[in-house]
Enzyme design. Sequence first.
Site, PDB file in Angstrom:
ATOM      1  N   ARG A   1       0.958  -1.115   0.108  1.00  0.00           N
ATOM      2  CA  ARG A   1       0.161  -0.091  -0.036  1.00  0.00           C
ATOM      3  C   ARG A   1       0.977   1.098  -0.016  1.00  0.00           C
ATOM      4  NH1 ARG A   1      -4.757   0.590  -1.633  1.00  0.00           N
ATOM      5  NH2 ARG A   1      -5.491  -0.906  -0.167  1.00  0.00           N
TER       6      ARG A   1
ATOM      7  N   GLN B   1      -9.038  -6.724  -9.199  1.00  0.00           N
ATOM      8  CA  GLN B   1      -9.062  -5.375  -9.515  1.00  0.00           C
ATOM      9  C   GLN B   1      -7.680  -4.948  -9.610  1.00  0.00           C
ATOM     10  OE1 GLN B   1     -10.899  -2.342  -8.449  1.00  0.00           O
ATOM     11  NE2 GLN B   1      -9.744  -1.324  -6.849  1.00  0.00           N
TER      12      GLN B   1
ATOM     13  N   ARG C   1       0.705  -6.681  -9.814  1.00  0.00           N
ATOM     14  CA  ARG C   1       1.235  -5.962  -8.695  1.00  0.00           C
ATOM     15  C   ARG C   1       1.520  -7.218  -7.425  1.00  0.00           C
ATOM     16  NH1 ARG C   1      -3.631  -2.606  -5.913  1.00  0.00           N
ATOM     17  NH2 ARG C   1      -5.141  -4.186  -6.280  1.00  0.00           N
TER      18      ARG C   1
ATOM     19  N   HIS D   1      -0.016   3.518 -10.573  1.00  0.00           N
ATOM     20  CA  HIS D   1      -0.897   4.043  -9.751  1.00  0.00           C
ATOM     21  C   HIS D   1      -0.030   4.770  -8.451  1.00  0.00           C
ATOM     22  CE1 HIS D   1      -4.070   3.863  -6.602  1.00  0.00           C
ATOM     23  NE2 HIS D   1      -5.045   3.092  -7.380  1.00  0.00           N
TER      24      HIS D   1
ATOM     25  N   ASP E   1     -12.309  10.261  -7.184  1.00  0.00           N
ATOM     26  CA  ASP E   1     -11.723   9.412  -7.837  1.00  0.00           C
ATOM     27  C   ASP E   1     -12.215   9.556  -9.551  1.00  0.00           C
ATOM     28  OD1 ASP E   1     -11.214   6.884  -8.675  1.00  0.00           O
ATOM     29  OD2 ASP E   1     -12.368   5.852  -7.309  1.00  0.00           O
TER      30      ASP E   1
ATOM     31  N   GLU F   1      -2.111   9.091 -11.453  1.00  0.00           N
ATOM     32  CA  GLU F   1      -2.009   7.762 -12.188  1.00  0.00           C
ATOM     33  C   GLU F   1      -1.761   7.808 -13.594  1.00  0.00           C
ATOM     34  OE1 GLU F   1      -4.542   4.878 -10.478  1.00  0.00           O
ATOM     35  OE2 GLU F   1      -5.047   6.020  -8.680  1.00  0.00           O
TER      36      GLU F   1
END
Length: 279
Positions: free
Chosen positions: A59, A78, A83, A153, A196, A253
Amino acid sequence: MIQLKQFDNGFSYLQVNNLSCSAKIALQGAHIFEFRPVLHDNLLWLSPISEFKEQSAIRGGIPICWPSFGNNNPALAQHGFARTSLFTLISAEDINPNTTQIILKLTDTQETREIWNYQFELEVIFTLSETLSVELKTTNKDIKAFKITQALHTYFDISDISHVEISGLDNKPCFDALTQKTEPFYGNITFNEEFDRVFQNLHDTILLKENNKTVEIKSSGSNSAVVWNPWIDKCAKMSAMEADAYKEFVCIESANAYEDFRVLQPQESHSLKATFTTL
Ligand code: TA6
């Protein structure tokens, strides 16, 4: 100097130190989770309670969303599987005393083909100096075409979200993930609630400003960018985030998201690249 290090649980990362910066890059996810230019502030936010463990995304830093951004491909998890996948170190080289280049690679396996049935190569090329640049180079190694959406991101480290202003996205078509509506966005972005949004038709530099600090974000191979801050309620529900974390970061991003998707024919490559410079 480049060192391969491990946390106590065996989770591996590269520690880079040159005359211009220091950085840490996990082999899982080709995930840079620290970048400190010598002459400027720390660039990337990292949650103090983020875990470094297999199959779990870090994170903070720069998670690589690939081969799907968000839920653009509902068949995948998602933000895709890169990742949480283990990359192979291809090269690590001090190009000069101020600049280090690291190349990591992910290729398809039985496991990836079960969830995304394509042969591929994803190279992540980090150039670490006064500026940080990250390139995602995707090559189609299959005999059929495939479609990708993707994003860097990036979690930027800030002192207080209420002092942040983002410019470069004025008058761009914008999909609001909270209302599911697309409409033009006007002006600079400031924050006083959850945000967002996915911006399209981008060709310009994005600037992140806070007090006297300005970070310049230049992208190539990308016409879209996502801006995200979870604000109070969502932050409280997010994994690996403390309740006040929303004040300390903003994500900008560089992407190929939604209608900015790319289709790669057999043997074709596409590079999405972002360069971050503290001015
Ligand atoms: O890029 C913004 C976003 O898609 C948000 O909707 C938000 O949930 C976020 O990414 C973080 O996702 P993650 O899967 O890392 O918790």
